[in-house]
Design a protein around this motif. Structure first.
Motif, short mmCIF file in Angstrom:
data_model
loop_
_atom_site.label_atom_id
_atom_site.label_comp_id
_atom_site.label_asym_id
_atom_site.label_seq_id
_atom_site.Cartn_x
_atom_site.Cartn_y
_atom_site.Cartn_z
N ALA A 63 2.10 10.46 -2.79
CA ALA A 63 1.21 10.01 -1.71
C ALA A 63 0.41 8.78 -2.14
O ALA A 63 0.21 7.86 -1.35
CB ALA A 63 0.28 11.14 -1.30
N ASN A 64 -0.05 8.76 -3.40
CA ASN A 64 -0.74 7.58 -3.90
C ASN A 64 0.17 6.37 -3.92
O ASN A 64 -0.24 5.25 -3.59
CB ASN A 64 -1.27 7.84 -5.32
CG ASN A 64 -2.41 8.83 -5.36
OD1 ASN A 64 -3.13 9.01 -4.38
ND2 ASN A 64 -2.58 9.48 -6.50
N THR A 65 1.42 6.58 -4.31
CA THR A 65 2.40 5.49 -4.31
C THR A 65 2.60 4.95 -2.90
O THR A 65 2.65 3.73 -2.68
CB THR A 65 3.74 5.98 -4.89
OG1 THR A 65 3.55 6.32 -6.26
CG2 THR A 65 4.81 4.91 -4.79
N LEU A 66 2.71 5.84 -1.92
CA LEU A 66 2.89 5.41 -0.54
C LEU A 66 1.69 4.61 -0.04
O LEU A 66 1.85 3.65 0.73
CB LEU A 66 3.14 6.61 0.37
CG LEU A 66 4.45 7.36 0.12
CD1 LEU A 66 4.50 8.65 0.94
CD2 LEU A 66 5.65 6.48 0.47
N ALA A 67 0.49 4.98 -0.49
CA ALA A 67 -0.70 4.22 -0.11
C ALA A 67 -0.61 2.79 -0.65
O ALA A 67 -1.00 1.83 0.03
CB ALA A 67 -1.96 4.91 -0.62
N GLY A 68 -0.10 2.65 -1.87
CA GLY A 68 0.09 1.32 -2.43
C GLY A 68 1.11 0.51 -1.65
O GLY A 68 0.94 -0.69 -1.39
N LEU A 69 2.19 1.17 -1.23
CA LEU A 69 3.21 0.50 -0.42
C LEU A 69 2.65 0.09 0.94
O LEU A 69 2.97 -0.97 1.48
CB LEU A 69 4.42 1.41 -0.25
CG LEU A 69 5.25 1.63 -1.52
CD1 LEU A 69 6.20 2.81 -1.35
CD2 LEU A 69 6.04 0.37 -1.85
N ALA A 279 4.62 2.62 -9.70
CA ALA A 279 5.76 2.99 -8.84
C ALA A 279 5.71 2.25 -7.51
O ALA A 279 6.75 1.83 -6.98
CB ALA A 279 5.78 4.50 -8.62
N ALA A 280 4.50 2.07 -6.97
CA ALA A 280 4.37 1.36 -5.69
C ALA A 280 4.84 -0.08 -5.81
O ALA A 280 5.62 -0.58 -4.97
CB ALA A 280 2.92 1.40 -5.21
N GLY A 281 4.38 -0.76 -6.85
CA GLY A 281 4.81 -2.15 -7.03
C GLY A 281 6.30 -2.25 -7.27
O GLY A 281 7.00 -3.08 -6.67
N PHE A 282 6.80 -1.37 -8.15
CA PHE A 282 8.24 -1.37 -8.44
C PHE A 282 9.05 -1.10 -7.17
O PHE A 282 10.02 -1.80 -6.87
CB PHE A 282 8.58 -0.32 -9.49
CG PHE A 282 10.04 0.00 -9.56
CD1 PHE A 282 10.92 -0.83 -10.23
CD2 PHE A 282 10.56 1.11 -8.90
CE1 PHE A 282 12.29 -0.57 -10.26
CE2 PHE A 282 11.91 1.39 -8.92
CZ PHE A 282 12.79 0.54 -9.61
N LEU A 283 8.66 -0.06 -6.42
CA LEU A 283 9.40 0.32 -5.22
C LEU A 283 9.39 -0.77 -4.16
O LEU A 283 10.38 -0.97 -3.44
CB LEU A 283 8.84 1.62 -4.63
CG LEU A 283 9.33 2.91 -5.26
CD1 LEU A 283 8.53 4.09 -4.73
CD2 LEU A 283 10.82 3.12 -4.98
N ALA A 284 8.26 -1.46 -4.04
CA ALA A 284 8.20 -2.57 -3.08
C ALA A 284 9.24 -3.62 -3.45
O ALA A 284 10.00 -4.10 -2.60
CB ALA A 284 6.80 -3.18 -3.05
N THR A 294 11.33 -8.90 -11.68
CA THR A 294 10.31 -9.02 -10.64
C THR A 294 9.81 -7.65 -10.22
O THR A 294 8.61 -7.44 -10.03
CB THR A 294 10.85 -9.79 -9.42
OG1 THR A 294 11.31 -11.08 -9.84
CG2 THR A 294 9.77 -9.97 -8.36
N CYS A 295 10.71 -6.68 -10.08
CA CYS A 295 10.30 -5.31 -9.74
C CYS A 295 9.34 -4.78 -10.81
O CYS A 295 8.32 -4.16 -10.48
CB CYS A 295 11.52 -4.40 -9.64
SG CYS A 295 12.59 -4.69 -8.22
N GLY A 296 9.67 -5.01 -12.06
CA GLY A 296 8.81 -4.56 -13.15
C GLY A 296 7.46 -5.27 -13.13
O GLY A 296 6.41 -4.64 -13.32
N ARG A 297 7.46 -6.57 -12.91
CA ARG A 297 6.20 -7.32 -12.86
C ARG A 297 5.32 -6.83 -11.72
O ARG A 297 4.09 -6.70 -11.88
CB ARG A 297 6.49 -8.82 -12.67
CG ARG A 297 7.04 -9.52 -13.90
CD ARG A 297 7.27 -11.00 -13.62
NE ARG A 297 6.02 -11.66 -13.26
CZ ARG A 297 5.94 -12.69 -12.42
NH1 ARG A 297 7.03 -13.16 -11.83
NH2 ARG A 297 4.78 -13.24 -12.15
N MET A 298 5.93 -6.54 -10.58
CA MET A 298 5.16 -6.04 -9.44
C MET A 298 4.51 -4.69 -9.77
O MET A 298 3.36 -4.43 -9.42
CB MET A 298 6.05 -5.94 -8.21
CG MET A 298 6.47 -7.30 -7.66
SD MET A 298 7.76 -7.22 -6.38
CE MET A 298 6.82 -6.53 -5.00
N GLY A 299 5.26 -3.86 -10.49
CA GLY A 299 4.69 -2.58 -10.91
C GLY A 299 3.52 -2.76 -11.86
O GLY A 299 2.48 -2.10 -11.72
#
Length: 329
Positions: A63-69, A279-284, A294-299
């Motif tokens: 749920a926290n990850t989804l809030a970040g997304l 996880a939110a940054g990576f998943l985005a 880039t996925c890693g940097r976003m995370g």
């Protein structure tokens, strides 16, 4: 055709209750520092009563990850169980306010109350979590509507729920439906002790995953070897292996590809939610088709933001932070 959701998550629906305390307080209350402990209802009530200046927010790892997304403007849905009580209604309302569709209606006739996690933050930023699971841990395949699982580009699963057979069944159903509809499915390993309890099942399950996120302790627990060997096995067995290392470089491995992303170390105010926002940054990045680095940097950027303040969800505009770091969504 564009799917309704970019990311749907299945996880524990837990109200986080956060307070700041000293190490002496933890010792006095018999709270083990730096880990997550499950507590029974009576112990939970005792700890809740001892908390001063409480900050309350909808929590749970996914749920926290989804809030970040949601902060990043992605379309998200959440599958989880809350009771139709004051905390449950608060939880559902706050998730909706954050822009995430709360797919499952609060349960009116449930015997267990809405789950809550009491988090004690010491001056070094370390958090000690005491969780009363309540109704959220009873999630089952009946709580996975076919429409929601089919209508998402990415399905994200919370490893904590693997502790019960009902949770495993829910994951299997969600993964099957999402994969059949052409979506991607991934899991967060969540906790090394959870991995240890279900190692054989986890080993089988990760082979079906398009991506798996874990920290160094969880990967080592899964494969019972050193980190380098564990990640080589992971890259061979699952689609994409992501490893965070508590302030050290993040490693992402996909087949023969590997990306190592440096972390700018800062003194944390509160480490609650660091893994969730990574996880939110990576998943985005993953949902939007960015490359591994880039996925890693976003995370890393999202995790760095959340540890700079109290609470497990971003307060700054993550899009703006990404732009300042040369990343365009």
């Amino acid at each position: 055709m564009t799917k309704r959701f970019q990311v749907v998550g299945i996880g524990n629906a837990i109200v986080d209750v956060i307070t700041q305390n000293t190490d002496d307080f933890l010792e006095h209350m018999g709270i083990e520092k730096g880990i997550m402990q499950l507590v029974e209802k009576e112990r939970g009530e005792t700890l809740y009563g001892a908390m001063e200046n409480r900050v309350q927010a909808p929590g749970g790892s996914v749920a926290n990850t989804l809030a970040g997304l949601g902060n990043l403007g992605l379309s998200t849905g959440f599958l989880g169980r809350v009771r139709d009580d004051s905390l449950g209604r608060f939880y559902a309302h706050e998730m909706a306010e954050d822009g995430t569709v709360f797919v499952n209606a609060p349960v009116k006739d449930g015997e267990l109350p809405t789950s809550r996690c009491m988090i004690f933050v010491t001056p070094d930023g370390e958090r000690s979590m005491n969780t009363y699971l309540g109704i959220s841990s009873e999630i089952s395949e009946a709580d996975v509507p076919e429409e929601a699982a089919r209508d998402t580009e990415v399905m994200f699963l919370e490893g904590y729920l693997y502790d019960k057979d009902k949770g495993k069944a829910a994951f299997n159903r969600a993964a099957e439906i999402t994969h059949k509809a052409g979506g991607k499915v991934g899991i967060s390993l969540s906790d090394p002790f959870c991995v240890e309890r279900h190692r054989d099942d986890f080993r089988r399950f990760v082979k079906e995953m398009d991506f798996v996120i874990g920290n160094e302790h969880e990967w080592q627990s899964l494969y019972q070897t050193d980190l380098s060997a564990a990640l080589e096995l992971a890259a061979a067995e699952c689609g994409l292996a992501v490893c965070t290392r508590s302030g050290a470089d993040v490693v992402l491995m996909q087949g023969e590809k590997e990306a190592v992303v440096p972390v700018n170390r800062i003194d944390p105010v509160d480490t609650t939610g660091a893994g969730d926002q990574f996880a939110a940054g990576f998943l985005a990045g993953y949902a939007l088709g960015h490359d591994l680095e880039t996925c890693g940097r976003m995370g890393v950027i999202a995790a760095g933001e959340v540890i700079s303040h109290i609470g497990p969800r971003p307060e700054a505009d993550l899009k703006d932070l990404f732009r300042k770091n040369g990343i365009a969504l």
